[in-house]
Design a protein around this motif. Structure first.
Motif, PDB file in Angstrom:
ATOM      1  N   TYR A   1       0.851  -1.208   0.000  1.00 43.28           N
ATOM      2  CA  TYR A   1       0.000   0.000   0.000  1.00 43.28           C
ATOM      3  C   TYR A   1       0.883   1.253   0.000  1.00 43.28           C
ATOM      4  O   TYR A   1       0.683   2.177  -0.793  1.00 43.28           O
TER       5      TYR A   1
ATOM      6  N   GLY B   1       2.653   1.771  -3.326  1.00 43.83           N
ATOM      7  CA  GLY B   1       1.762   2.382  -4.299  1.00 43.83           C
ATOM      8  C   GLY B   1       1.522   3.850  -4.018  1.00 43.83           C
ATOM      9  O   GLY B   1       1.471   4.685  -4.942  1.00 43.83           O
TER      10      GLY B   1
ATOM     11  N   MET C   1       0.828   4.039  -9.169  1.00 41.83           N
ATOM     12  CA  MET C   1       0.592   2.697  -9.693  1.00 41.83           C
ATOM     13  C   MET C   1       1.568   2.337 -10.799  1.00 41.83           C
ATOM     14  O   MET C   1       2.129   1.235 -10.832  1.00 41.83           O
TER      15      MET C   1
ATOM     16  N   ALA D   1       5.271   1.910  -9.464  1.00 41.04           N
ATOM     17  CA  ALA D   1       5.336   0.757  -8.566  1.00 41.04           C
ATOM     18  C   ALA D   1       5.221  -0.540  -9.352  1.00 41.04           C
ATOM     19  O   ALA D   1       5.920  -1.520  -9.065  1.00 41.04           O
ATOM     20  N   SER D   2       4.355  -0.562 -10.354  1.00 41.69           N
ATOM     21  CA  SER D   2       4.189  -1.759 -11.188  1.00 41.69           C
ATOM     22  C   SER D   2       5.470  -2.069 -11.946  1.00 41.69           C
ATOM     23  O   SER D   2       5.895  -3.226 -12.041  1.00 41.69           O
TER      24      SER D   2
ATOM     25  N   ALA E   1      -5.248  -4.013 -10.395  1.00 40.07           N
ATOM     26  CA  ALA E   1      -5.659  -2.611 -10.532  1.00 40.07           C
ATOM     27  C   ALA E   1      -7.081  -2.526 -11.063  1.00 40.07           C
ATOM     28  O   ALA E   1      -7.902  -1.733 -10.566  1.00 40.07           O
TER      29      ALA E   1
ATOM     30  N   LEU F   1      -1.524  -2.343  -4.132  1.00 39.22           N
ATOM     31  CA  LEU F   1      -0.862  -1.287  -4.897  1.00 39.22           C
ATOM     32  C   LEU F   1      -1.840  -0.215  -5.371  1.00 39.22           C
ATOM     33  O   LEU F   1      -1.636   0.978  -5.107  1.00 39.22           O
ATOM     34  N   PRO F   2      -2.911  -0.567  -6.096  1.00 34.54           N
ATOM     35  CA  PRO F   2      -3.853   0.485  -6.510  1.00 34.54           C
ATOM     36  C   PRO F   2      -4.554   1.142  -5.336  1.00 34.54           C
ATOM     37  O   PRO F   2      -4.908   2.324  -5.404  1.00 34.54           O
TER      38      PRO F   2
ATOM     39  N   ALA G   1      -2.051   3.690  -4.303  1.00 31.76           N
ATOM     40  CA  ALA G   1      -1.919   4.730  -5.328  1.00 31.76           C
ATOM     41  C   ALA G   1      -3.124   5.658  -5.348  1.00 31.76           C
ATOM     42  O   ALA G   1      -2.989   6.862  -5.604  1.00 31.76           O
TER      43      ALA G   1
END
Length: 218
Positions: free
Chosen positions: A82, A85, A90, A93-94, A112, A138-139, A142
């Motif tokens: 978290y 992100g 996003m 990080a991706s 995502a 992650l999303p 972000a």
């Protein structure tokens, strides 16, 4: 105590080694493995937690401890992603995770898309979906999802998933007299499964690399 549960049978094999390792780590150590699984998805909680539950019928592992510590590990691992992100966004990080070759870009895109369609519900339900379970964080980071809500949703989803896996293993542990004679066979199955998993991973990566090259040439 069964072969592989950390007892003194002295027999080898991957199953026996895993049993010894989990019993030595204890509930807290299993939680640490789950934390790693959350951040590094190729480590399979689908294997770790049922076997830990199975071993909890005897030895140093306990059902309550396993559920609490594995859920804590899942939540801390999710928080790390978290914050990644939130810090990088996003896209960056991706890219960073994709470069490690431990995460597939398709899984990142799927996580995502899942989050953007379902929001907070995705954080709960996504914990039950392999390939999405870790990367949904992650999303969420972000998009700056409320931190308290994220932790609550993560704990609920992870707690349900971990409890189901641990409970399944514990239920099997009540039938040890039927299962133990087949642990040698299980060793062979595990080795074959690992070989197949590596082969599938290699083939998938080669196909994706070829597809990217072909797309670039077009």
């Amino acid at each position: 105590m069964p072969r592989g549960a950390g007892g003194g049978s002295g027999e080898g094999g991957l199953v026996a080694f895993a049993g010894d390792l989990l019993n030595r780590l204890g509930d807290v150590g299993v939680g640490a493995l789950v934390l790693l699984e959350t951040v590094v998805p190729p480590i399979p909680s689908e294997v770790i937690l049922p076997y830990a539950g199975y071993l909890s019928r005897e030895g140093s592992l306990t059902l309550v401890g396993l559920i609490l510590w594995s859920t804590a590990g899942s939540t801390v691992g999710a928080l790390l992603l978290y914050w990644l992100g939130a810090a990088l966004g996003m896209r960056r990080a991706s890219r960073l995770l994709a470069r490690t070759r431990l995460v597939d870009e398709d899984d990142l895109d799927r996580g995502a898309a899942w989050f953007h369609r379902h929001g907070a519900v995705a954080v709960v339900v996504g914990r039950l979906v392999p390939g999405v379970r870790s990367l949904i964080s992650l999303p969420a980071g972000a998009d700056r999802m409320h931190l308290g809500l994220f932790v609550l949703c993560t704990a609920i989803g992870s707690g349900a998933w971990n409890s189901a896996l641990i409970g399944l293993g514990a239920a099997l542990g009540t039938q040890r007299h039927l299962i133990d004679p087949y642990l040698d066979v299980l060793d062979k199955v595990v080795y074959v499964a690992l070989a197949v998993a590596v082969a599938v991973l290699v083939v998938r990566r080669r196909r994706r690399r070829r597809a990217r090259i072909e797309a670039a040439e077009d």
